[in-house]
Design a protein around this motif. Structure first.
Motif, PDB file in Angstrom:
ATOM      1  N   GLU A  10      14.995   5.959   2.421  1.00 20.63           N
ATOM      2  CA  GLU A  10      14.855   5.954   3.878  1.00 20.63           C
ATOM      3  C   GLU A  10      15.038   7.370   4.421  1.00 20.63           C
ATOM      4  OE1 GLU A  10      17.596   3.050   5.383  1.00 20.63           O
ATOM      5  OE2 GLU A  10      16.100   1.461   5.255  1.00 20.63           O
ATOM      6  N   SER A  43       8.841   7.982   3.830  1.00 24.01           N
ATOM      7  CA  SER A  43       9.817   7.327   2.958  1.00 24.01           C
ATOM      8  C   SER A  43       9.691   7.856   1.535  1.00 24.01           C
ATOM      9  CB  SER A  43       9.606   5.809   2.948  1.00 24.01           C
ATOM     10  OG  SER A  43       8.445   5.472   2.199  1.00 24.01           O
ATOM     11  N   SER A  96      19.899   5.591  -3.369  1.00 23.15           N
ATOM     12  CA  SER A  96      19.847   4.903  -2.080  1.00 23.15           C
ATOM     13  C   SER A  96      21.115   4.110  -1.833  1.00 23.15           C
ATOM     14  CB  SER A  96      18.625   3.969  -2.031  1.00 23.15           C
ATOM     15  OG  SER A  96      18.616   3.214  -0.835  1.00 23.15           O
ATOM     16  N   TYR A 117      16.189  -1.779  -2.439  1.00 27.73           N
ATOM     17  CA  TYR A 117      15.112  -0.862  -2.801  1.00 27.73           C
ATOM     18  C   TYR A 117      14.935  -0.732  -4.313  1.00 27.73           C
ATOM     19  CZ  TYR A 117      14.670   0.676   2.036  1.00 27.73           C
ATOM     20  OH  TYR A 117      14.450   0.729   3.375  1.00 27.73           O
TER      21      TYR A 117
END
Length: 231
Positions: free
Chosen positions: A58, A63, A81, A86
Protein backbone atom coordinates in the motif's frame (compact mmCIF):
# COMPACT_ATOMS: atom_id res chain seq x y z
CA UNK A 1 28.75 -14.32 -6.40
CA UNK A 2 29.47 -10.77 -5.15
CA UNK A 3 27.21 -9.02 -2.66
CA UNK A 4 23.51 -9.15 -3.45
CA UNK A 5 22.35 -5.67 -4.42
CA UNK A 6 18.97 -4.76 -2.97
CA UNK A 7 16.44 -1.91 -2.95
CA UNK A 8 13.75 -0.96 -0.43
CA UNK A 9 10.47 0.52 -1.70
CA UNK A 10 8.21 1.74 1.11
CA UNK A 11 6.43 5.00 1.94
CA UNK A 12 6.91 4.45 5.69
CA UNK A 13 10.23 5.94 6.94
CA UNK A 14 10.18 3.76 10.07
CA UNK A 15 9.88 0.59 8.00
CA UNK A 16 12.67 1.78 5.71
CA UNK A 17 14.96 2.35 8.67
CA UNK A 18 14.19 -1.10 10.17
CA UNK A 19 14.95 -2.78 6.85
CA UNK A 20 18.09 -0.69 6.43
CA UNK A 21 19.40 -1.94 9.78
CA UNK A 22 18.55 -5.56 8.98
CA UNK A 23 20.28 -5.29 5.60
CA UNK A 24 23.40 -3.72 7.17
CA UNK A 25 23.49 -6.60 9.64
CA UNK A 26 23.58 -9.13 6.77
CA UNK A 27 27.08 -9.26 5.31
CA UNK A 28 26.12 -10.49 1.83
CA UNK A 29 23.50 -7.74 1.24
CA UNK A 30 24.27 -4.33 -0.22
CA UNK A 31 21.58 -1.64 -0.01
CA UNK A 32 21.62 0.38 -3.23
CA UNK A 33 18.69 2.72 -2.63
CA UNK A 34 15.59 3.21 -0.49
CA UNK A 35 12.59 4.75 -2.28
CA UNK A 36 9.38 6.20 -0.91
CA UNK A 37 8.20 6.91 -4.47
CA UNK A 38 7.31 3.70 -6.35
CA UNK A 39 7.50 5.40 -9.75
CA UNK A 40 11.13 6.41 -9.15
CA UNK A 41 11.81 2.87 -7.95
CA UNK A 42 10.53 1.36 -11.22
CA UNK A 43 12.94 3.45 -13.28
CA UNK A 44 15.84 2.43 -11.07
CA UNK A 45 15.01 -1.29 -10.91
CA UNK A 46 14.45 -1.48 -14.66
CA UNK A 47 18.10 -0.61 -15.19
CA UNK A 48 18.68 -4.29 -14.37
CA UNK A 49 21.38 -3.89 -11.70
CA UNK A 50 19.30 -4.93 -8.70
CA UNK A 51 19.08 -8.50 -7.42
CA UNK A 52 16.46 -8.16 -4.66
CA UNK A 53 13.63 -5.77 -3.75
CA UNK A 54 11.91 -5.33 -0.38
CA UNK A 55 8.51 -4.03 -1.44
CA UNK A 56 5.56 -2.53 0.43
CA UNK A 57 2.08 -3.01 -1.05
CA UNK A 58 0.00 0.00 0.00
CA UNK A 59 1.72 3.14 -1.29
CA UNK A 60 0.45 6.41 -2.79
CA UNK A 61 0.55 6.84 -6.56
CA UNK A 62 1.18 3.13 -7.26
CA UNK A 63 0.68 -0.06 -5.26
CA UNK A 64 3.43 -2.61 -4.86
CA UNK A 65 1.44 -5.10 -6.92
CA UNK A 66 1.12 -2.61 -9.79
CA UNK A 67 4.83 -1.86 -9.47
CA UNK A 68 5.63 -5.53 -10.06
CA UNK A 69 3.51 -5.50 -13.23
CA UNK A 70 5.55 -2.54 -14.48
CA UNK A 71 8.97 -4.14 -14.10
CA UNK A 72 10.82 -5.16 -17.22
CA UNK A 73 13.66 -6.68 -15.21
CA UNK A 74 12.41 -9.05 -12.53
CA UNK A 75 14.60 -9.25 -9.42
CA UNK A 76 13.72 -11.40 -6.44
CA UNK A 77 10.81 -9.71 -4.63
CA UNK A 78 10.19 -9.91 -0.88
CA UNK A 79 6.88 -8.30 0.06
CA UNK A 80 6.90 -6.39 3.36
CA UNK A 81 3.40 -5.44 4.52
CA UNK A 82 1.40 -4.86 7.66
CA UNK A 83 -1.60 -6.72 6.24
CA UNK A 84 -1.61 -10.51 5.98
CA UNK A 85 -4.30 -10.52 3.29
CA UNK A 86 -1.75 -9.35 0.74
CA UNK A 87 0.23 -12.57 1.10
CA UNK A 88 -2.00 -14.49 -1.33
CA UNK A 89 -1.99 -11.70 -3.91
CA UNK A 90 1.78 -11.46 -3.59
CA UNK A 91 2.37 -15.12 -4.28
CA UNK A 92 0.22 -14.86 -7.42
CA UNK A 93 3.16 -12.77 -8.68
CA UNK A 94 5.58 -15.54 -7.64
CA UNK A 95 7.36 -13.36 -5.11
CA UNK A 96 10.11 -14.97 -3.10
CA UNK A 97 8.63 -14.41 0.37
CA UNK A 98 6.25 -12.33 2.49
CA UNK A 99 7.32 -10.52 5.68
CA UNK A 100 4.77 -9.07 8.08
CA UNK A 101 5.45 -5.62 9.51
CA UNK A 102 7.01 -4.74 11.82
CA UNK A 103 9.94 -6.91 10.75
CA UNK A 104 11.57 -7.37 14.15
CA UNK A 105 12.62 -11.02 13.89
CA UNK A 106 16.06 -11.21 12.27
CA UNK A 107 15.91 -14.99 11.88
CA UNK A 108 12.72 -14.67 9.82
CA UNK A 109 14.28 -11.89 7.75
CA UNK A 110 17.37 -14.00 7.16
CA UNK A 111 15.28 -16.99 6.08
CA UNK A 112 13.62 -14.84 3.41
CA UNK A 113 16.84 -13.37 2.04
CA UNK A 114 18.59 -16.75 2.00
CA UNK A 115 15.73 -18.12 -0.08
CA UNK A 116 16.10 -15.20 -2.46
CA UNK A 117 19.87 -15.66 -2.55
CA UNK A 118 19.40 -19.31 -3.50
CA UNK A 119 17.09 -18.33 -6.36
CA UNK A 120 19.55 -15.73 -7.61
CA UNK A 121 22.35 -18.28 -7.53
CA UNK A 122 20.45 -20.65 -9.83
CA UNK A 123 19.68 -18.05 -12.49
CA UNK A 124 20.89 -19.26 -15.86
CA UNK A 125 23.83 -17.31 -17.26
CA UNK A 126 25.39 -19.74 -19.71
CA UNK A 127 24.13 -18.86 -23.20
CA UNK A 128 25.99 -21.90 -24.60
CA UNK A 129 23.76 -24.29 -22.63
CA UNK A 130 22.10 -26.75 -25.02
CA UNK A 131 20.33 -29.25 -22.75
CA UNK A 132 18.61 -29.32 -19.40
CA UNK A 133 17.35 -32.17 -17.25
CA UNK A 134 13.74 -31.94 -16.06
CA UNK A 135 12.14 -34.14 -13.44
CA UNK A 136 9.13 -36.02 -14.79
CA UNK A 137 7.59 -38.39 -12.26
CA UNK A 138 10.57 -40.43 -10.99
CA UNK A 139 12.79 -39.78 -14.02
CA UNK A 140 15.24 -37.05 -15.01
CA UNK A 141 14.62 -36.43 -18.70
CA UNK A 142 17.32 -34.83 -20.88
CA UNK A 143 15.60 -32.09 -22.87
CA UNK A 144 17.05 -30.19 -25.84
CA UNK A 145 16.54 -26.49 -25.09
CA UNK A 146 16.15 -25.67 -28.77
CA UNK A 147 13.14 -27.99 -28.88
CA UNK A 148 11.24 -26.03 -26.25
CA UNK A 149 8.57 -23.83 -27.83
CA UNK A 150 7.05 -22.30 -24.72
CA UNK A 151 6.50 -22.95 -21.01
CA UNK A 152 3.12 -22.40 -19.40
CA UNK A 153 2.11 -22.02 -15.74
CA UNK A 154 -0.45 -24.64 -14.72
CA UNK A 155 -1.38 -24.29 -11.05
CA UNK A 156 1.46 -25.76 -8.99
CA UNK A 157 3.00 -27.15 -12.18
CA UNK A 158 4.57 -25.92 -15.41
CA UNK A 159 3.85 -27.40 -18.84
CA UNK A 160 6.88 -27.42 -21.14
CA UNK A 161 5.75 -27.58 -24.77
CA UNK A 162 7.86 -29.12 -27.53
CA UNK A 163 6.80 -30.11 -31.04
CA UNK A 164 6.64 -33.78 -30.04
CA UNK A 165 5.40 -33.74 -26.45
CA UNK A 166 4.20 -31.69 -23.48
CA UNK A 167 6.14 -32.29 -20.24
CA UNK A 168 4.53 -31.42 -16.90
CA UNK A 169 6.90 -30.59 -14.04
CA UNK A 170 6.23 -29.64 -10.44
CA UNK A 171 7.63 -26.10 -10.28
CA UNK A 172 6.82 -22.42 -10.54
CA UNK A 173 7.17 -20.65 -13.86
CA UNK A 174 9.72 -18.29 -12.34
CA UNK A 175 11.91 -21.18 -11.23
CA UNK A 176 11.80 -22.68 -14.72
CA UNK A 177 12.51 -19.31 -16.36
CA UNK A 178 15.50 -18.71 -14.09
CA UNK A 179 17.12 -21.92 -15.34
CA UNK A 180 16.70 -21.10 -19.03
CA UNK A 181 19.28 -19.06 -20.99
CA UNK A 182 17.98 -15.46 -20.83
CA UNK A 183 19.28 -14.64 -24.31
CA UNK A 184 16.94 -17.23 -25.85
CA UNK A 185 13.91 -17.36 -23.56
CA UNK A 186 11.73 -14.50 -22.38
CA UNK A 187 8.74 -14.13 -20.12
CA UNK A 188 5.91 -12.38 -21.98
CA UNK A 189 3.06 -12.91 -19.52
CA UNK A 190 2.53 -14.02 -15.93
CA UNK A 191 1.71 -17.47 -17.31
CA UNK A 192 4.08 -17.82 -20.29
CA UNK A 193 7.79 -17.99 -21.12
CA UNK A 194 8.59 -18.35 -24.81
CA UNK A 195 11.52 -19.42 -26.94
CA UNK A 196 12.21 -16.27 -28.99
CA UNK A 197 13.37 -18.28 -31.99
CA UNK A 198 10.03 -20.10 -32.19
CA UNK A 199 7.81 -17.00 -32.52
CA UNK A 200 5.99 -16.95 -35.88
CA UNK A 201 4.28 -13.57 -35.58
CA UNK A 202 3.39 -10.80 -33.13
CA UNK A 203 0.50 -8.35 -32.98
CA UNK A 204 -0.44 -5.70 -30.41
CA UNK A 205 -1.60 -8.09 -27.70
CA UNK A 206 -0.54 -11.63 -28.70
CA UNK A 207 2.14 -13.69 -30.33
CA UNK A 208 1.86 -16.98 -32.17
CA UNK A 209 4.01 -20.11 -31.98
CA UNK A 210 2.80 -22.88 -34.31
CA UNK A 211 -0.99 -22.97 -33.72
CA UNK A 212 -0.80 -21.51 -30.19
CA UNK A 213 -1.85 -17.90 -29.50
CA UNK A 214 -0.03 -16.55 -26.44
CA UNK A 215 -1.03 -13.27 -24.76
CA UNK A 216 1.55 -10.52 -24.18
CA UNK A 217 1.22 -8.49 -20.98
CA UNK A 218 1.77 -4.73 -21.21
CA UNK A 219 4.49 -4.97 -18.56
CA UNK A 220 6.55 -7.37 -20.73
CA UNK A 221 5.83 -5.95 -24.19
CA UNK A 222 8.59 -3.32 -24.27
CA UNK A 223 11.21 -5.88 -23.34
CA UNK A 224 9.95 -8.27 -26.02
CA UNK A 225 10.09 -5.58 -28.71
CA UNK A 226 13.61 -4.64 -27.65
CA UNK A 227 14.74 -8.24 -27.91
CA UNK A 228 13.50 -8.99 -31.41
CA UNK A 229 15.11 -7.70 -34.59
CA UNK A 230 12.88 -5.96 -37.13
CA UNK A 231 13.33 -4.53 -40.62
Amino acid sequence: MDNIRCVVVDDDPVSIEILRQLIERTNFLELQEAFNDPVEAIEYINQGNTHMVFLDVEMPTLSGLKLMESLQHKPEIIIVSGKKQYALDAFDFEVCDFLLKPVNDYSRFLKAVLRAKSNIGTTAQDSSLTNIFIKVDSLLVNLDLNGIRWCEAYGDYVKIHTAEKVYTVYSTLKSVADKLPPDRFLRVHRSYVVNLSKIDNIDHTNLQIADKIIPISDSYKNTLMQRIKTL
